[in-house]
Structure formats: C-alpha cells, structure tokens
Motif scaffolding. Structure first.
Motif, PDB file in Angstrom:
ATOM      1  N   ILE A  72      11.287  12.875   2.982  1.00 27.02           N
ATOM      2  CA  ILE A  72       9.468  12.728   3.294  1.00 27.02           C
ATOM      3  C   ILE A  72       8.966  11.856   4.462  1.00 27.02           C
ATOM      4  CG2 ILE A  72       7.480  12.016   1.595  1.00 27.02           C
ATOM      5  CD1 ILE A  72       8.938  13.136  -0.769  1.00 27.02           C
ATOM      6  N   MET A  73       7.988  12.330   4.809  1.00 24.57           N
ATOM      7  CA  MET A  73       7.336  11.531   6.215  1.00 24.57           C
ATOM      8  C   MET A  73       6.289  11.510   5.721  1.00 24.57           C
ATOM      9  SD  MET A  73       9.364  12.728   9.852  1.00 24.57           S
ATOM     10  CE  MET A  73      11.185  12.150   9.748  1.00 24.57           C
ATOM     11  N   VAL A  74       5.257  10.342   6.592  1.00 27.03           N
ATOM     12  CA  VAL A  74       3.960  10.398   6.219  1.00 27.03           C
ATOM     13  C   VAL A  74       3.465   9.840   7.277  1.00 27.03           C
ATOM     14  CG1 VAL A  74       2.296   9.411   4.716  1.00 27.03           C
ATOM     15  CG2 VAL A  74       4.702   9.354   4.077  1.00 27.03           C
ATOM     16  N   ASP A  75       3.713   8.727   8.336  1.00 23.25           N
ATOM     17  CA  ASP A  75       2.377   8.383   9.305  1.00 23.25           C
ATOM     18  C   ASP A  75       3.492   8.630  10.419  1.00 23.25           C
ATOM     19  OD1 ASP A  75       5.103   6.304   8.921  1.00 23.25           O
ATOM     20  OD2 ASP A  75       3.871   4.850   9.809  1.00 23.25           O
ATOM     21  N   GLY A  76       5.258   8.601  10.041  1.00 17.59           N
ATOM     22  CA  GLY A  76       5.616   9.292  10.851  1.00 17.59           C
ATOM     23  C   GLY A  76       5.616   8.288  12.734  1.00 17.59           C
ATOM     24  N   THR A  77       5.632   7.277  11.939  1.00 18.02           N
ATOM     25  CA  THR A  77       5.290   6.521  13.517  1.00 18.02           C
ATOM     26  C   THR A  77       6.436   5.114  12.863  1.00 18.02           C
ATOM     27  OG1 THR A  77       3.381   4.814  12.838  1.00 18.02           O
ATOM     28  CG2 THR A  77       2.921   6.765  13.149  1.00 18.02           C
ATOM     29  N   GLY A  78       7.161   4.849  12.009  1.00 15.45           N
ATOM     30  CA  GLY A  78       8.205   4.017  11.600  1.00 15.45           C
ATOM     31  C   GLY A  78       7.048   2.379  11.048  1.00 15.45           C
ATOM     32  N   MET A  79       5.861   3.297  10.733  1.00 14.58           N
ATOM     33  CA  MET A  79       5.433   2.115  10.071  1.00 14.58           C
ATOM     34  C   MET A  79       5.158   2.301   8.108  1.00 14.58           C
ATOM     35  SD  MET A  79       3.952   0.172  12.320  1.00 14.58           S
ATOM     36  CE  MET A  79       2.253  -0.392  11.817  1.00 14.58           C
ATOM     37  N   CYS A  80       5.032   3.050   7.623  1.00 10.59           N
ATOM     38  CA  CYS A  80       5.261   3.094   6.080  1.00 10.59           C
ATOM     39  C   CYS A  80       6.585   3.468   5.888  1.00 10.59           C
ATOM     40  CB  CYS A  80       4.873   4.534   5.744  1.00 10.59           C
ATOM     41  SG  CYS A  80       5.836   6.096   6.108  1.00 10.59           S
ATOM     42  N   GLY A  81       7.693   3.510   6.539  1.00 11.02           N
ATOM     43  CA  GLY A  81       9.081   3.172   6.001  1.00 11.02           C
ATOM     44  C   GLY A  81       9.062   4.448   4.411  1.00 11.02           C
ATOM     45  N   GLY A  82       8.337   5.744   4.527  1.00 12.82           N
ATOM     46  CA  GLY A  82       8.766   6.436   4.189  1.00 12.82           C
ATOM     47  C   GLY A  82       9.785   7.508   3.981  1.00 12.82           C
ATOM     48  N   CYS A  83      10.356   7.381   5.749  1.00 14.51           N
ATOM     49  CA  CYS A  83      11.425   8.372   5.467  1.00 14.51           C
ATOM     50  C   CYS A  83      12.702   7.408   5.935  1.00 14.51           C
ATOM     51  CB  CYS A  83      10.979   8.548   6.962  1.00 14.51           C
ATOM     52  SG  CYS A  83      11.081   7.824   8.194  1.00 14.51           S
ATOM     53  N   ARG A  84      12.860   6.596   5.460  1.00 13.93           N
ATOM     54  CA  ARG A  84      14.292   5.238   5.185  1.00 13.93           C
ATOM     55  C   ARG A  84      15.440   6.235   4.765  1.00 13.93           C
ATOM     56  NH1 ARG A  84      16.719   2.179   1.300  1.00 13.93           N
ATOM     57  NH2 ARG A  84      15.317   2.928  -0.093  1.00 13.93           N
ATOM     58  N   LYS A 124      17.522   3.047   8.620  1.00 16.54           N
ATOM     59  CA  LYS A 124      16.980   3.140   9.895  1.00 16.54           C
ATOM     60  C   LYS A 124      15.595   4.436   9.401  1.00 16.54           C
ATOM     61  CE  LYS A 124      20.394   3.134  13.123  1.00 16.54           C
ATOM     62  NZ  LYS A 124      20.206   1.789  14.021  1.00 16.54           N
ATOM     63  N   PHE A 125      15.180   4.461  10.025  1.00 11.00           N
ATOM     64  CA  PHE A 125      13.821   5.122  10.055  1.00 11.00           C
ATOM     65  C   PHE A 125      13.692   6.615  10.874  1.00 11.00           C
ATOM     66  CE2 PHE A 125      11.134   1.341   8.904  1.00 11.00           C
ATOM     67  CZ  PHE A 125      11.791   1.216   8.157  1.00 11.00           C
ATOM     68  N   ALA A 126      13.570   7.571  10.068  1.00  7.60           N
ATOM     69  CA  ALA A 126      13.772   9.454  10.691  1.00  7.60           C
ATOM     70  C   ALA A 126      12.685   9.279  11.660  1.00  7.60           C
ATOM     71  CB  ALA A 126      14.738  10.239   9.433  1.00  7.60           C
ATOM     72  N   CYS A 127      11.918   9.016  11.101  1.00  6.16           N
ATOM     73  CA  CYS A 127      10.829   8.731  12.238  1.00  6.16           C
ATOM     74  C   CYS A 127      11.207   8.549  13.821  1.00  6.16           C
ATOM     75  CB  CYS A 127       9.410   8.903  11.836  1.00  6.16           C
ATOM     76  SG  CYS A 127       9.272   7.422  11.385  1.00  6.16           S
ATOM     77  N   VAL A 128      11.690   7.298  13.484  1.00  2.76           N
ATOM     78  CA  VAL A 128      11.554   6.896  15.143  1.00  2.76           C
ATOM     79  C   VAL A 128      12.757   7.025  15.193  1.00  2.76           C
ATOM     80  CG1 VAL A 128       9.145   5.838  14.771  1.00  2.76           C
ATOM     81  CG2 VAL A 128      11.411   4.426  14.004  1.00  2.76           C
TER      82      VAL A 128
HETATM   83  S1  FES Z   1       7.332   7.894   8.504  1.00  2.48           S
HETATM   84 FE1  FES Z   1       6.434   6.671   7.522  1.00  2.48          FE
HETATM   85  S2  FES Z   1       8.491   5.727   9.032  1.00  2.48           S
HETATM   86 FE2  FES Z   1       9.375   6.800   9.083  1.00  2.48          FE
END
Ligand code: FES
Ligand code: FAD
Length: 316
Positions: free
Chosen positions: A223-235, A243-247
């Motif tokens: 699950i991704m939220v911001d897609g910038t490595g900031m929210c941690g949702g995609c850990r 790792k953060f999948a988005c970045v």
């Molecule tokens: S979507 Fe927020 S850190 Fe990857």
C-alpha cells in the motif's frame, strides 16, 4: 452512472475492456511518455477529491505522447475509475514516473513472467530486454482462456512464449511456476527471471528458481500513500533490510523478499476498504434510484441536494 465533474487533466484517448473487471486506458500525457522507463509507475487521481492510486506504466508511446495503464477494479477507487474513465473524459491528476527503472542491459537470456493483471506491467520490460538484444522467454498465466489479453503484443517481442491457464483452456494447463520449470528444463543459461503478479504467485516463482540459483526480480505492490519515501506506508522487508518500495523499488530480489510480511500488510485496512466500497456502492444505487428528471446535470440545475457519490468515501 456517477455524475463526474469534467476536469482539465489528462485526456483518455482509448479504452479497452478485457473482462468485467480489467480495462486499459490510453492517456495523453507527452511529458510522462517521454520520461517513462520500464518498471516505473504513476499515482493517479481520477477526480479532484479522488484517492491516490498507484498504477504501473504498462506501455508508453513517445511518438504519440501516450501512456497506457491497465487496471483491475478491486475496490472503491478502481471501480469508480471503471465507471467514470471513458474515452473523451480526463484523469484529474497523474504524478510520476515513480520508482527505480528496471535495469535491462547486459543480459543474454531472460524470462519475463506475468500472472493475471501482472501481464500488463511486465510488457514494457519484455520489450525493453528485446530492444537491448536479449533472448526473451515470455510466460503468461491466466485463470482461463477468456481472461487472456495482450498475447499478440508479447508474441511480437518474445523469442518464445509459454501461455499457461489454470484450467487448461488455452496453452499449457498449470501455473506460471510450471512454465518456469519448463523454461529452465529447456535452457541452461538463463541470466534472470522477472516476475510480476499477485504476491503469492511471485513467491511461487522465487521458490521455483531458488534451487537453480537464477536471479529473480519481483515487483512489489505494498500500500502506497505519498510515493515519495516520506510516509513509510510501503515499507517492505528485503533480507535484513527495510526498504520503501516507492523509492527503493518496486523491483526487488525475489529470493530475499519477506512475502509473508507483505501479504499481511496488504490486508491491514481490509475492514476500512470494505466499508468504503459499500458506502460508495450505496451512493451509486441511490443515484440510480433518483427520478430520471433529477439525474446528473438536471438534478444539479434543479438545486435539489442529491447525494454526492464521493461524499464520505474519501481516503478509501
Ligand atoms: S508510499 Fe510513502 S514511503 Fe512509499
Ligand atoms: C507500485 C504499484 C503498482 C501498481 N500497479 C497496478 C496496476 O498497474 N494495475 C492495477 O490494477 N493495480 C495496480 N496496483 C494496485 C492498485 O494500486 C490497487 O489495486 C488500488 O490502489 C486499489 O484501490 P481501491 O480503492 O480500488 O481498492 P481498496 O478496496 O482500497 O483496496 C483493495 C486492495 O488494493 C490494495 N490497495 C489499496 N490501496 C492501495 C494503495 N494506495 N496502494 C497500493 N495498493 C493498495 C490493497 O491490497 C487492498 O487490499 C499497483 C500498486 C502498486 C503499489
């Protein structure tokens, strides 16, 4: 039908429905088409208060200035997209391209595996490997014959294509992991396997190649939220690392991915997702039950407060 407000965004030039739940959208976005690389994704907002939905760039055409997305309607936002994203309408927002592009050079023989909807995102990689001179073995898996799409596109860029269906209605009967076994039996010198599909499928692919020590790349979809490595949702857990999948991804070494953790995290908001879908479906039903004269624009003109289908369902 949802009364979607027109938006200035990015025009939908073509749409194809592959099944009741899977559809492709060809979107005019010349800058995105120019910047896109295989393996990357975008985050889409269908309308100005829509949820942010990560979707892989399934194809891009720099000359025409288009990107293609293939979407499976699984919940509120993707079903809403299925209703309102018609040819001639516009997508409100599209951010990207995001993620690390897949490395495509330096390989002599690769196997590209797509399962179900994963067939779409593996396509640019198969084509990219071919353009870089690799011998490409494509393996496509579907539940049954009527769900098959893009077979012709793969035949055009693969040296060999193994088509698998769960029920044997087309190609070989079996899973994509059976297709991988077949490819390994026929080829000793496979440099890399790339697999995209549901987590359980990617896990099965990694388990199949592990004893043969064939490098295996999978594309993760937490699950991704911001897609910038900031929210941690995609850990995601990759070996001993977080790792953060988005970045850092979405491509990772399949032999190191903690698939159990990924699958558990994907189910984390199941209750909220179910509730959002039920609220949205009920709002759609109310719109359909409204007297014909009060539907859509006419209702708005009458000044009567019809329910907003997007009310109360923001944020999924
Ligand atoms: S979507 Fe927020 S850190 Fe990857
Ligand atoms: C990098 C990446 C690429 C993706 N590419 C595609 C694609 O090309 N085509 C496609 O159909 N789907 C793709 N997905 C999955 C897609 O984003 C989700 O199916 C969509 O967000 C579901 O939203 P929903 O409101 O319709 O469903 P919901 O009911 O909200 O969720 C249904 C399921 O979708 C997943 N999901 C929900 N929200 C998100 C989110 N913000 N990010 C990721 N997963 C979520 C969860 O597993 C959830 O259980 C991709 C996901 C990622 C992370």
């Amino acid at each position: 039908m949802v009364d979607a407000k027109p938006s200035p965004g990015f025009k939908i030039l073509a749409r194809e429905d592959f099944s009741d739940v899977t559809y492709s959208l060809v979107i005019h976005h010349p800058l995105m088409a120019k910047a896109a690389r295989p393996g990357q994704f975008v985050i889409v907002m269908t309308h100005e208060s829509g949820e942010r939905v990560p979707l892989t760039i399934a194809d891009f055409d720099r000359a025409k200035g288009t990107v293609t997305l293939v979407v499976q309607a699984v919940g509120k936002s993707t079903k809403e997209m299925q209703q309102i994203c018609q040819v001639g309408t516009s997508i409100h927002g599209m951010v990207g391209p995001m993620g690390v592009p897949s490395p495509l050079t330096g390989k002599k023989k690769v196997v590209c595996v797509g399962g179900g909807l994963g067939v779409a995102p593996i396509y640019p990689q198969a084509r990219g490997f071919k353009e870089n001179g690799a011998y490409v073995i494509g393996i496509l898996g579907f539940r049954t014959k009527k769900l098959i799409f893009w077979e012709d596109k793969f035949r055009a860029c693969c040296d060999e294509l193994i088509l698998c269906t769960d029920d044997g209605s087309a190609g070989m009967k079996g899973f994509v992991s059976d297709g991988i076994k077949l490819a390994i039996a026929g080829h000793r010198n496979i440099d890399e396997v790339v697999a995209i599909g549901p987590p359980i499928m990617m896990k099965a692919c990694a388990d199949t190649t592990r004893p043969h020590a064939i490098k295996t790349i999978v594309s993760l979809n937490p699950i991704m939220v911001d897609g910038t490595g900031m929210c941690g949702g995609c850990r995601v857990k990759i070996g001993d690392e977080i790792k953060f999948a988005c970045v850092d991804g979405p491509d990772f070494d399949g032999h190191k991915v903690d698939f159990g953790d990924l699958m558990m995290r994907l189910k984390r908001y199941a209750e909220e997702e179910k509730a959002a879908l039920e609220r949205w479906s009920e709002n759609c039903r109310m719109m359909q039950r409204a007297p014909p004269a009060l539907k859509g624009g006419e209702a708005a003109e009458s000044g009567l407060p019809l329910p907003d289908p997007f009310d109360g369902v923001l944020g999924g």
